[in-house]
Scaffold this motif. Structure first.
Motif, PDB file in Angstrom:
ATOM      1  N   VAL A   1      40.763   5.726  68.861  1.00 54.54           N
ATOM      2  CA  VAL A   1      42.033   5.740  69.588  1.00 54.54           C
ATOM      3  C   VAL A   1      43.099   5.001  68.793  1.00 54.54           C
ATOM      4  N   PHE A   2      42.779   3.829  68.249  1.00 54.20           N
ATOM      5  CA  PHE A   2      43.764   3.075  67.476  1.00 54.20           C
ATOM      6  C   PHE A   2      44.087   3.763  66.157  1.00 54.20           C
ATOM      7  N   GLU A   3      43.100   4.442  65.574  1.00 54.22           N
ATOM      8  CA  GLU A   3      43.385   5.178  64.349  1.00 54.22           C
ATOM      9  C   GLU A   3      44.329   6.345  64.619  1.00 54.22           C
ATOM     10  N   SER A   4      44.162   6.995  65.771  1.00 55.55           N
ATOM     11  CA  SER A   4      45.069   8.100  66.111  1.00 55.55           C
ATOM     12  C   SER A   4      46.489   7.602  66.355  1.00 55.55           C
ATOM     13  N   LEU A   5      46.607   6.353  66.755  1.00 49.87           N
ATOM     14  CA  LEU A   5      47.927   5.757  66.964  1.00 49.87           C
ATOM     15  C   LEU A   5      48.454   5.076  65.710  1.00 49.87           C
ATOM     16  N   LYS A   6      47.642   5.084  64.624  1.00 51.66           N
ATOM     17  CA  LYS A   6      48.000   4.456  63.363  1.00 51.66           C
ATOM     18  C   LYS A   6      48.269   2.955  63.556  1.00 51.66           C
TER      19      LYS A   6
END
Length: 563
Positions: A356-361
């Protein structure tokens, strides 16, 4: 001797009307017999030293005073028998008022000097040895009364408003409003006086030691059904459902009619003027009370073994019960300790917290209070839309669903752990309490069971917190999305589970446990939106199927009537 205030001039002696003003008198001067006939106590008019008291009969010697000059002194000081002769021109009412003022001044002097013996000694009327003996044998009860009088609060009394035709009409309108309030007010089955014998509890756990213990209870046998948006309850023997056991004080039409009457009185000019004057007077009386009694209140507060007031916040949205730094530390902790936890289903697949945090960068290093952006600043004032967006960490709704929602893929575990940390902070501070608000939307009847399972399953309880249910006024949103067809369905979803669990706790055992911790209901929405007030011709809930939202008073009546 009684002398009216109008006859006392600073630096001059009391005189009869028409008589010349006497010169300033010294310690050795005497009063003319006409001013002190019959013997007794009188005062000079000197503004500083030189004032004294006459004793021992007419034209007796003047005894110098040891302190500031006394313009007035009451009768019978130090045993002198003062005559109550009135100077010509004074009235009996003025003399009576003067006597009361003199007696109050004498009481204060007695309290300050340790009794009548101490006062007489200071005035030089009694020898020192005799005064000591008299002081030792003084009346103890009188001294105790003087001491207690110093601890009593000073009352602030104001004159009554002059009664005119306008004031009489305004008071009649206000009395009518009070009668309407009394008509619609809920009255508990047992009054406070009837429950005085019950033992007081310091904390809720004294009443319910184990709040999550479910004890089976028998069915009550009552039946119920909705009638024009209000639940009617019938006894077990009433098979025909004819006798409603708990009728409301009036119908919706009567409620809206009375509401318009009160609003009409509230917008009246004379009522506004009268109430504004009374409020200003009340504020000034309070300011005087603070000036007179603040020191006494402070001493009483210091003497109390416990605090009289607690810091209680009665409007805390549970989703915002933590501060920004607390939430930031929690998010970083979970990202560091549980990165592989599956937390959400988005875009057709399950995502872990790390994904999830990777998708939000975003990374844990990038997170800070500014990035979180959940502070209600000046931009949210009168902007309800921007206020709601502040509930999204980093402006992302998926982070809100993961961390501050209880109905999600992980069943609200993160929010429950965060809530327990807030409870721990409240309990450690001892004098902080809260009423945290959780939402029931009315979209589906299972919302109550989901909320109850979350609270009971994670054992969310603290003696420093109680739960309050808030109902967002979002009928128009649910209608547009096709979730409900009319307002009656929303009422059914909110209240039918409550009546079911009341009649038979076994139908919703977890909800039965939760309701023991709930203290009230409330409605929330943007109150600044313009709306049309309901009238007696407004459609009932089963026929309210338009896309427009109901007015606040419409919600208020049906929630009030069902509660």
């Amino acid at each position: 001797m009684s002398v009216s205030d109008a006859q006392l001039v600073e630096g001059e002696s009391p005189r009869a009307p028409g008589q010349p003003v006497n010169r300033r008198r010294g310690p050795g001067d005497v009063f003319p017999g006409s001013l002190n006939s019959g013997g007794g106590a009188a005062t000079t008019g000197n503004s500083s030293a030189g004032g004294g008291i006459v004793s021992g009969g007419p034209c007796g010697p003047v005894v110098p005073s040891s302190g500031p000059s006394m313009r007035k002194l009451s009768n019978n000081v130090g045993g002198g028998a003062a005559a109550n002769h009135l100077i010509p021109g004074s009235t009996s009412s003025a003399a009576a008022a003067q006597d009361r003022a003199q007696k109050a001044a004498l009481d204060m002097m007695i309290a300050a000097t340790g009794g009548t013996g101490g006062l007489a000694t200071k005035l030089g009327m009694v020898p020192a040895g005799a005064a000591q003996g008299a002081t030792a044998s003084a009346d103890k009860s009188g001294d105790q009364l003087a001491l207690n009088a110093g601890d009593e609060y000073s009352r602030v009394i104001t004159p009554e408003t002059a009664m005119t035709d306008e004031v009489e009409e305004v008071c009649g309108s206000l009395v009518e409003c009070l009668e309407l309030r009394k008509h619609w007010l809920f009255r508990p089955s047992l009054s406070a006086e009837a429950r005085r014998h019950e033992q007081e509890a310091a904390v809720p756990s004294d009443i319910i030691p184990d709040p999550f213990k479910y004890e089976p209870m028998p069915q009550s046998g009552h039946t119920f059904r909705m009638v024009d948006g209000v639940m009617a309850v019938y006894g077990s023997e009433d098979r025909e459902q004819l006798d409603n056991l708990f009728p409301v004080p009036g119908t919706a039409s009567e409620f809206f009619t009375d509401m318009h009457r009160i609003l009409r009185y509230g917008s009246s000019g004379p009522v506004k003027s009268f109430c504004h004057h009374r409020l200003i007077l009340l504020e000034q009386k309070f300011n005087l009370h603070v000036m007179l009694n603040s020191d006494k209140e402070f001493r009483a507060q210091k003497a109390a073994p416990h605090r009289d007031f607690y810091n209680v916040d009665t409007h805390i949205h549970h989703s915002a019960c933590m501060h920004q730094k607390h939430l930031l530390r929690f998010i970083k902790s979970k990202l560091r300790k549980e990165p592989d936890e599956v937390v959400i289903f988005r875009d057709g697949k399950y995502l872990t917290l790390q994904e999830v945090f990777e998708s939000l960068k975003l990374t844990g290093y990038d997170l800070n209070v500014d990035t979180l952006d959940m502070h209600a600043d000046k931009n949210t004032f009168h902007r309800f839309d921007k206020f709601n967006l502040k509930y999204n960490p980093c402006g992302q709704s998926r982070l809100r669903e993961i961390f501050i929602k209880q109905d999600n893929l992980i069943h609200g575990r993160f929010l429950a752990e965060l809530t327990k940390e807030v409870f721990s902070d409240l309990e450690s501070s001892k004098y902080q309490h809260a009423e945290m608000r959780v939402s029931i939307y009315g979209r589906k009847a299972m919302e109550w069971d989901i909320l109850a399972a979350w609270v009971v399953g994670f054992q969310l309880h603290s003696d420093n917190n109680v739960w309050l249910i808030q109902i967002p006024r979002l009928y128009n949103v649910y209608k547009e999305t096709g979730v409900i067809e009319n307002f009656q369905q929303m009422l059914d979803n909110i209240f039918e589970p409550l009546f079911e669990v009341t009649a038979d706790p076994a139908t919703h055992p977890q909800l039965h446990v939760l309701l023991s911790m709930v203290v009230g209901f409330d409605m929330v929405d943007d109150e600044s939106k313009p709306e049309r007030r309901p009238t007696k011709h407004t459609e009932p809930p089963e026929r309210w199927n338009t896309k427009h939202n109901c007015a606040y008073a419409y919600y208020a009546y049906y929630i009030y009537a069902n509660l």
